[in-house]
Scaffold this active site. Structure first.
Site, PDB file in Angstrom:
ATOM      1  N   HIS A   1       0.855  -1.189   0.000  1.00 22.61           N
ATOM      2  CA  HIS A   1       0.000   0.000   0.000  1.00 22.61           C
ATOM      3  C   HIS A   1       0.885   1.232   0.000  1.00 22.61           C
ATOM      4  O   HIS A   1       1.944   1.227   0.626  1.00 22.61           O
ATOM      5  CB  HIS A   1      -0.909   0.018   1.238  1.00 22.61           C
ATOM      6  CG  HIS A   1      -2.046   0.965   1.099  1.00 22.61           C
ATOM      7  ND1 HIS A   1      -1.950   2.296   1.425  1.00 22.61           N
ATOM      8  CD2 HIS A   1      -3.301   0.779   0.624  1.00 22.61           C
ATOM      9  CE1 HIS A   1      -3.095   2.881   1.158  1.00 22.61           C
ATOM     10  NE2 HIS A   1      -3.938   1.991   0.676  1.00 22.61           N
TER      11      HIS A   1
ATOM     12  N   ASP B   1      -7.934  -5.410   0.279  1.00 21.78           N
ATOM     13  CA  ASP B   1      -8.484  -6.267  -0.769  1.00 21.78           C
ATOM     14  C   ASP B   1      -8.005  -7.707  -0.692  1.00 21.78           C
ATOM     15  O   ASP B   1      -8.482  -8.555  -1.445  1.00 21.78           O
ATOM     16  CB  ASP B   1      -8.159  -5.669  -2.147  1.00 21.78           C
ATOM     17  CG  ASP B   1      -9.017  -4.450  -2.407  1.00 21.78           C
ATOM     18  OD1 ASP B   1     -10.160  -4.444  -1.918  1.00 21.78           O
ATOM     19  OD2 ASP B   1      -8.547  -3.514  -3.058  1.00 21.78           O
TER      20      ASP B   1
HETATM   21  N1  CMC Z   1       4.098  -7.576  -4.926  1.00 23.64           N
HETATM   22  C1  CMC Z   1       5.429  -7.550  -5.135  1.00 23.64           C
HETATM   23  N2  CMC Z   1       6.174  -6.433  -4.983  1.00 23.64           N
HETATM   24  C2  CMC Z   1       5.557  -5.307  -4.607  1.00 23.64           C
HETATM   25  C3  CMC Z   1       4.160  -5.263  -4.379  1.00 23.64           C
HETATM   26  C4  CMC Z   1       3.424  -6.457  -4.554  1.00 23.64           C
HETATM   27  N3  CMC Z   1       2.112  -6.472  -4.351  1.00 23.64           N
HETATM   28  N4  CMC Z   1       3.812  -4.010  -4.030  1.00 23.64           N
HETATM   29  C5  CMC Z   1       4.936  -3.288  -4.039  1.00 23.64           C
HETATM   30  N5  CMC Z   1       5.989  -4.062  -4.382  1.00 23.64           N
HETATM   31  C6  CMC Z   1       7.407  -3.661  -4.446  1.00 23.64           C
HETATM   32  C7  CMC Z   1       7.693  -2.858  -5.710  1.00 23.64           C
HETATM   33  O1  CMC Z   1       8.097  -3.699  -6.764  1.00 23.64           O
HETATM   34  C8  CMC Z   1       8.781  -1.942  -5.226  1.00 23.64           C
HETATM   35  O2  CMC Z   1       9.981  -2.683  -5.156  1.00 23.64           O
HETATM   36  P1  CMC Z   1      11.402  -1.956  -5.486  1.00 23.64           P
HETATM   37  O3  CMC Z   1      11.558  -0.897  -4.423  1.00 23.64           O
HETATM   38  O4  CMC Z   1      12.388  -3.035  -5.410  1.00 23.64           O
HETATM   39  O5  CMC Z   1      11.238  -1.354  -6.844  1.00 23.64           O
HETATM   40  C9  CMC Z   1       8.375  -1.616  -3.784  1.00 23.64           C
HETATM   41  O6  CMC Z   1       7.634  -2.755  -3.354  1.00 23.64           O
HETATM   42  C10 CMC Z   1       7.532  -0.371  -3.639  1.00 23.64           C
HETATM   43  O7  CMC Z   1       6.435  -0.506  -4.504  1.00 23.64           O
HETATM   44  P2  CMC Z   1       5.774   0.681  -5.303  1.00 23.64           P
HETATM   45  O8  CMC Z   1       5.096   0.135  -6.514  1.00 23.64           O
HETATM   46  O9  CMC Z   1       6.804   1.768  -5.518  1.00 23.64           O
HETATM   47  O10 CMC Z   1       4.724   1.184  -4.266  1.00 23.64           O
HETATM   48  P3  CMC Z   1       3.492   2.104  -4.538  1.00 23.64           P
HETATM   49  O11 CMC Z   1       3.201   2.814  -3.294  1.00 23.64           O
HETATM   50  O12 CMC Z   1       3.719   2.933  -5.765  1.00 23.64           O
HETATM   51  O13 CMC Z   1       2.322   1.064  -4.899  1.00 23.64           O
HETATM   52  C11 CMC Z   1       0.508  -0.433  -4.685  1.00 23.64           C
HETATM   53  C12 CMC Z   1       1.329   0.677  -4.011  1.00 23.64           C
HETATM   54  C13 CMC Z   1      -0.720  -0.740  -3.829  1.00 23.64           C
HETATM   55  C14 CMC Z   1       0.013   0.065  -6.046  1.00 23.64           C
HETATM   56  C15 CMC Z   1       1.394  -1.700  -4.856  1.00 23.64           C
HETATM   57  O14 CMC Z   1       1.803  -2.164  -3.598  1.00 23.64           O
HETATM   58  C16 CMC Z   1       0.671  -2.798  -5.611  1.00 23.64           C
HETATM   59  O15 CMC Z   1       0.696  -2.803  -6.849  1.00 23.64           O
HETATM   60  N6  CMC Z   1       0.020  -3.762  -4.894  1.00 23.64           N
HETATM   61  C17 CMC Z   1      -0.750  -4.800  -5.537  1.00 23.64           C
HETATM   62  C18 CMC Z   1      -2.115  -4.262  -5.963  1.00 23.64           C
HETATM   63  C19 CMC Z   1      -3.038  -4.057  -4.790  1.00 23.64           C
HETATM   64  O16 CMC Z   1      -3.190  -4.910  -3.924  1.00 23.64           O
HETATM   65  N7  CMC Z   1      -3.731  -2.902  -4.779  1.00 23.64           N
HETATM   66  C20 CMC Z   1      -4.737  -2.565  -3.749  1.00 23.64           C
HETATM   67  C21 CMC Z   1      -4.291  -1.428  -2.892  1.00 23.64           C
HETATM   68  S1  CMC Z   1      -5.302  -1.181  -1.432  1.00 23.64           S
HETATM   69  C22 CMC Z   1      -6.902  -0.868  -1.985  1.00 23.64           C
HETATM   70  C23 CMC Z   1      -7.043   0.266  -2.926  1.00 23.64           C
HETATM   71  O17 CMC Z   1      -6.248   1.208  -2.982  1.00 23.64           O
HETATM   72  O18 CMC Z   1      -8.007   0.281  -3.646  1.00 23.64           O
END
Ligand code: CMC
Length: 431
Positions: free
Chosen positions: A308, A366
């Protein structure tokens, strides 16, 4: 506003700028950069708004480090345990918990707005039977402005309130109609003798030839899911609603924009994606393979329902839902639900893996919501629609807050231009 400032020094020119700090009632202070460009000619760069507070808001507070979520100051755990969804809707919109008579009046107003204009049916019927219900929801909610233009004077507080009530009342009716359309059944009219969640289940599962009486368990579980999804401060869809609204667009169009943003798998689409992922993983023995895929930078696969932007601790909503999964599956005598077993093992394995520990990736709301929706008999392609029904309340609350803010200005970010510098047009024969 605080008189504290932050000094920014441009090392190229030696110029210094004093920028005021703004402090809310909770949370970190924010450097007010609104005058920076005018004073210095400098822009700020923050893709994904990692460090940007885009507005003042009094609706929802998140402490991502501690895993705290408050609606108007009330902890989500207390609201989830004690409140009804419409009580929470009232709180989010009007700022205070309602008295018994205020709640009764609010429920009555919402009930009175649940019907759709009959002509909307032909609009619905224009969609192909296999259209995703989110596609239908985006389209039909956007079209509401064509049906209810008698309340579209956005500078009139009473018109804003009527539109807010209409949205909260009609989105569930449209959601259920989208589902009915996808399975080829006639639309079921709302019933004013049912509570909000029971009515939504009724519109989804009754048929003209068969009554549907939702169980108390299903009603309670849906009430809880809707409360947990009702608002989450300036997330992607809420920010989309605010940005659309900043131009003066009508509320139905703004909420349709929010629904479109919610649909993506990184946001509200994750609940559907989690079940798809768990189904694909299939067995506990396969978990290590998928954990390895999630860690592989060359593989686009991510653990859905994990991570998140704000929570760097367990998402408090996921904590509640994990517990509720146990209860709901227990009461449905489905304690050996294979997807729930798999989800819990996946969580355990991921939370002991250095990759997830270092990045502070925890299950989010989720991760478990889809399992409960599925146990209630709600089809997978409706999960994000249910999220949208709940979040409509949050979007509407933010829209109302923003529209009554005298400092509201059109949202207009800038960019770092990386295209070609000025060049002259060449006639086609010379290219
Ligand atoms: N699985 C594997 N690696 C992950 C994941 C994941 N679910 N989420 C983040 N990472 C890694 C990402 O690859 C990055 O690694 P590195 O620093 O080595 O490049 C690091 O963690 C930080 O990730 P980010 O993408 O920069 O983080 P963000 O804040 O931009 O993204 C997120 C947040 C929710 C979009 C992301 O965690 C994600 O895609 N999660 C899976 C989708 C999900 O469950 N979404 C629902 C969110 S909660 C409900 C809502 O908002 O509606």
């Amino acid at each position: 506003m605080s008189t504290e400032t932050v000094t920014v020094i441009n090392n190229l020119t030696g110029e210094r700028y004093e920028l005021p700090l703004r402090q809310g009632t909770l949370g970190p202070p924010a450097v007010d950069i609104s005058s920076l460009y005018q004073e210095s000619g400098l822009l700020t760069y923050d893709p994904g708004f990692m460090s940007t507070a885009s507005c003042h808001s009094s609706i929802t507070y998140i402490d991502g480090e501690q895993g705290i979520l408050l609606y108007r100051g009330y902890p989500i755990e207390q609201l989830a345990a004690k409140a009804s969804f419409l009580e929470v809707a009232y709180l989010l919109i009007y700022g205070e918990l309602p008295t018994a008579s205020e709640l009764a009046d609010f429920e009555q107003v919402i009930r009175r707005h649940t019907m759709l204009n009959e002509n909307l049916k032909s609009f619905l019927n224009g969609f192909h039977y296999d259209a995703h219900p989110m596609a239908i929801l985006v389209g039909v909610v956007g079209s509401l402005s064509a049906f209810y233009h008698d309340s579209l004077r956005i500078n009139d507080p009473r018109h804003r309130e009527i539109s807010a009530h209409r949205l909260i009342a009609k989105v569930p009716t449209i959601a259920a109609a989208a589902y009915k359309h996808s399975i080829g059944e006639p639309i079921i009219y709302p019933r004013n003798d049912l509570r909000y969640c029971a009515n939504l289940l009724h519109m989804m599962f009754a048929t003209p030839c068969e009554e549907y009486r939702p169980s108390l368990l299903a009603e309670r579980a849906l009430n809880l899911l809707l409360i947990l999804h009702a608002d989450h401060e300036q997330n992607a869809s809420t920010s989309t609603v605010r940005l659309a609204a900043s131009s003066g667009a009508n509320p139905f169009a703004c909420i349709a924009a929010g629904i479109a943003s919610l649909w993506g798998p990184a946001h509200g689409g994750a609940n559907e994606a989690v079940i798809a992922m768990l189904t694909e993983i299939g067995r506990v023995e396969n978990i290590p393979k998928y954990i390895a895929k999630a860690k592989d930078k060359d593989d686009p696969f991510r653990l859905m329902g994990f991570g998140h932007r704000v929570y760097k601790n367990y998402d408090p909503r996921a904590k509640i839902l994990r517990e509720v999964c146990h209860q709901v599956l227990g009461e449905l005598a489905d304690t050996n639900n294979p997807l729930f077993e798999l989800a819990m093992r996946l969580e355990e394995i991921a939370l002991s893996d250095d990759y997830f520990i270092e990045r502070r990736l925890y299950p989010n709301v989720d991760f478990y919501s889809g399992i409960i929706y599925q146990a209630l008999g709600i089809p997978r392609n409706m999960f994000t629609v249910m999220f949208a029904v709940a979040r409509t309340v949050g979007w509407v609350a933010h829209w109302l807050e923003m529209m009554s803010d005298p400092n509201n200005r059109i949202g207009r970010p800038r960019q770092i231009y990386r295209g070609p510098v000025k060049r002259d047009y060449l006639p086609i024969s010379q290219r």
